[in-house]
Motif scaffolding. Sequence first.
Motif, short mmCIF file in Angstrom:
data_model
loop_
_atom_site.label_atom_id
_atom_site.label_comp_id
_atom_site.label_asym_id
_atom_site.label_seq_id
_atom_site.Cartn_x
_atom_site.Cartn_y
_atom_site.Cartn_z
N SER A 58 50.77 42.90 43.92
CA SER A 58 50.44 43.27 42.54
C SER A 58 51.74 43.45 41.77
O SER A 58 52.42 44.46 41.90
N ALA B 62 43.05 43.76 54.57
CA ALA B 62 41.98 44.15 55.49
C ALA B 62 42.14 43.48 56.85
O ALA B 62 41.20 43.40 57.62
N GLN C 138 49.24 36.09 46.92
CA GLN C 138 47.87 36.56 46.70
C GLN C 138 47.74 38.06 46.96
O GLN C 138 46.74 38.68 46.57
N LYS C 139 48.73 38.67 47.60
CA LYS C 139 48.63 40.08 47.99
C LYS C 139 49.41 41.02 47.08
O LYS C 139 49.07 42.19 46.97
N GLN D 151 48.18 44.61 48.03
CA GLN D 151 46.80 45.08 47.85
C GLN D 151 45.82 44.16 48.55
O GLN D 151 46.17 43.08 49.01
N THR D 152 44.57 44.60 48.61
CA THR D 152 43.46 43.88 49.25
C THR D 152 43.83 43.47 50.68
O THR D 152 43.69 42.31 51.06
#
Length: 210
Positions: free
Chosen positions: A85, A38, A82-83, A35-36
């Motif tokens: 989930s 970009a 950090q990515k 997730q997140t």
Amino acid sequence: MAYPDPLNQYLVADNALIHDLMNDKSSKYAYIVFQTLADGMTNGYINLLHILAKRDKDEYDDFQVQRLAGLLLTELLHQHRQKISKSRSNFPRKNVRHANRDAQSGAIMTYLTQKNGQVSLKEAAEYFGYQANYFSRLCRKLFATDFVHLRRNIRINLAEDQLLLTNKKLEEIADELGYQDLSSFSKAFAESTGFSPGKYRKKYGIKTSR
């Protein structure tokens, strides 16, 4: 997509989490949610895979798809902690005793999420083949929190998903997640997020047209 069996470093960068996941045969539906995202590299690989998917494939296209998919996974693995989930992924392992740390924590999160956070320490420990005291220490080591707070955080994450993605009544969500009543659910949710469930849905939830 076809890939070597067992998966090797030629396709995906040497990462124990991905290798454990893709080489594990205990579950048909295992997946990781990133997730997140970009960054341009990730989007670039996805766009190239999309282009290849739309044309008639030959043996060269299959080769390109396999390599691009490996490069995409490798790119996703940069700072993967950090990515990923873990509460939304589905890690396959039940026997986590000899798994790497990410696979251990992922499998535990998958199990607790599937139970809607409504499982005791003893039940969870027995599922993974541990004594309760040892499993409690393992959770603290993996998640930097105790089992009770880990279970609560999972229930809050599930509540956020329900509020964002469904039109279920608050009472229904509270009941599904095992709260005694709407008041206790609202209190726990507000303590964790800073919003009441109703305000959270209004601010971040799906918008319906009238």
